[in-house]
Each structure stands twice: as C-alpha cells, then as structure tokens.
Design an enzyme around this catalytic site. Structure first.
Site, short mmCIF file in Angstrom:
data_model
loop_
_atom_site.label_atom_id
_atom_site.label_comp_id
_atom_site.label_asym_id
_atom_site.label_seq_id
_atom_site.Cartn_x
_atom_site.Cartn_y
_atom_site.Cartn_z
N ASP A 105 0.84 -1.20 0.00
CA ASP A 105 0.00 0.00 0.00
C ASP A 105 0.88 1.25 0.00
O ASP A 105 2.04 1.21 0.41
CB ASP A 105 -0.89 0.03 1.24
CG ASP A 105 -1.87 -1.12 1.27
OD1 ASP A 105 -2.20 -1.64 0.19
OD2 ASP A 105 -2.30 -1.50 2.38
N1 URA Z 1 -1.13 -6.05 3.83
C1 URA Z 1 -1.65 -4.80 3.90
O1 URA Z 1 -2.68 -4.58 4.53
N2 URA Z 1 -1.02 -3.81 3.26
C2 URA Z 1 0.15 -3.99 2.59
O2 URA Z 1 0.70 -3.03 2.04
C3 URA Z 1 0.68 -5.28 2.55
C4 URA Z 1 0.02 -6.30 3.17
#
Ligand code: URA
Length: 268
Positions: A105
């Site tokens: 993310d």
């Molecule tokens: N899980 C998440 O919630 N976000 C990420 O960026 C990676 C794994």
C-alpha cells in the site's frame, strides 16, 4: 557462460520454460544443426539455436532487485494520478520491463521485489507456492496474545478465509526498534503526502509481527482490524528468504543469482 537450452528459449521469448521443454522433447530444437535434448546447454551468442529451422536470438539475462519502499509511494510503474510512484526509485531505464512483484500500500514501507522476469513474478504470487512474507505492524490499543489466536487458525474476511498465519506480539528491544522505524517513516511520509496516523509516544499501541503465506489485498490491515486493532503503520520485513538487511530506505539492490535461485526453490 553456458545456459540450459530451455532457459535460453524462454529468455528469447520463444515460450515458457515448460513449453520450451516440450519443444525440445518433440525434437523441434537444434543446436549447431544437431537435434537437442533436455540436458543440452548453449553459449548465447556463440551456439546457433533453431526451432523448426528458424534461428532463435535475443537472449538476455533477467534482472531481479529489492527496493526498500518508503511511505508515500504508490506501487505502480505508471499512474498519472499518483504524486509519487515506486518507478521513480528503481532503474527502470537501465532495465526495461522491470515491474513490481505484488504490491505494498502507499503508506506501507519495506521490502518490495521487482523483476524483468514475468514468470518469476507470477510464480512467487501464486497462492499454492505459499511464499512467506513477514510484516511488522503498529496497531491501535494494547493487544493480548489470546487476541491473536484467530489469526493463527484463519479468519473470515469479506473475500474468504485466510490461511493460518504466524502471529506474535513484539516486545523489548525489537519493539523499540520497530517503533523507531515507524517514527522515521512517518516523518518521511509527511514530505511525500500520505501516511498513517502513528502518533508518537502513545502507550495505547502495540507492535505485532505477522507471517503470511498468501497475499490478499490489504490483508494485514484487514486481519488486524477484524480483531479490533486497526493498523497505524505497516512495514514488510521479509519476502521468502530475503530480508532488507541494512538497505537504506528509498534504495534498491540487485539480487544475486543465488538469491534468485532461492526464490525459485519455493515453486511447487
Ligand atoms: N497487507 C496490507 O494490509 N497492506 C500492505 O501493504 C501489505 C500487506
């Protein structure tokens, strides 16, 4: 340097490794005029390889690298709407065809792999290969070990059950290290825009380590929210056998042949 014939054919874009093996088995591939077999090796640029009489050229070595992703960068090579993209941080021009393997993310930091090898990327993301990924999360609230139990057995999210994950509370020196890491990435993300609200010095927060063997969208955040502890900041520490080590935030390094071979060893 000699390479196996099926690898040569795959890298020249003839077919996947498996389909190339089928071509070799079918006797359609020749090396220097002689029908090849599955054990044949070739020297790129020296040996003449043909498939059905057509000369095959264009061999190149794939490149795989790891990036220590900072917060505030979108995992995409191209997106007109994003302020900052991970493509700004990797040598895209030097290695055309480089793309991220999976995604983190925008506000997540940590280890993100890139490769020019689409086959490797797909294989690493295939759920049946269960490549472990380790995440460190700063979560809201004081968490107890028993609250992590549902994550260890599997939890129902809106897109189905999760596989059992390893989950533990991080304490002591490791907790201090993690809190420091989150403070630094929060400060840095203020310069690029989006970042999560990891307030400093709040004792009503905990640090959790999760090892997942699958990769659903926003999985860590959804799993921890589901047990009542929303994620305030998230960092991926390892992908398979690879860890960031001392790689500075925002930097990348090429993987060695040995490291790539270790990644391939996860494939079933
Ligand atoms: N899980 C998440 O919630 N976000 C990420 O960026 C990676 C794994």
């Amino acid at each position: 340097m000699e390479v196996r014939l099926q690898k040569y054919l795959a890298r020249c874009g003839v077919a996947s490794r498996r389909a190339s093996e089928d071509l070799i088995r079918a006797g359609r591939v020749r090396v220097n005029g002689l029908v090849a077999d599955l054990g044949s090796k070739v020297e790129p640029g020296v040996d003449e390889v043909t498939v059905d009489g057509k000369r095959i050229e264009g061999f190149f070595e794939h490149v795989t690298l790891m990036l220590h992703k900072p917060a505030g960068y979108v995992t995409s090579m191209k997106d007109e709407h994003a302020n900052h993209l991970v493509s700004e941080l990797v040598p895209e021009k030097e290695y055309p065809g480089l793309y991220p393997i999976g995604r983190l993310d925008q506000d997540t930091t940590g280890l993100l792999l890139f490769s020019t090898d689409g086959e490797l990327g797909h294989a690493l993301l295939r759920p049946k290969n269960h490549v472990p990924k380790t995440y460190i999360a700063l979560v809201d609230g004081q968490i107890s070990d028993s609250e992590l139990t549902p994550l260890r057995t599997g939890i129902l999210l809106d897109d189905g059950m999760t596989l059992p994950a390893e989950a533990k509370i991080v304490r002591g020196v490791e907790e201090q290290k993690a809190r420091k890491l989150f403070e630094v990435s929060q400060t840095a993300s203020m310069h690029t825009g989006k970042g999560m609200a990891a307030k400093k010095g709040n004792s009503e927060q905990s640090v959790v380590c999760l090892v997942l063997h699958e990769g659903k969208k926003r999985q860590v955040k959804r799993m921890l929210s589901a047990i009542g502890h929303p994620v305030l900041a998230l960092h991926r520490e390892s992908f398979g056998c690879l860890t960031l080590g001392s790689l500075p935030r925002g930097s990348w390094r090429l993987l060695s042949d040995q490291e790539v071979a270790l990644l391939w060893s996860y494939m079933q």
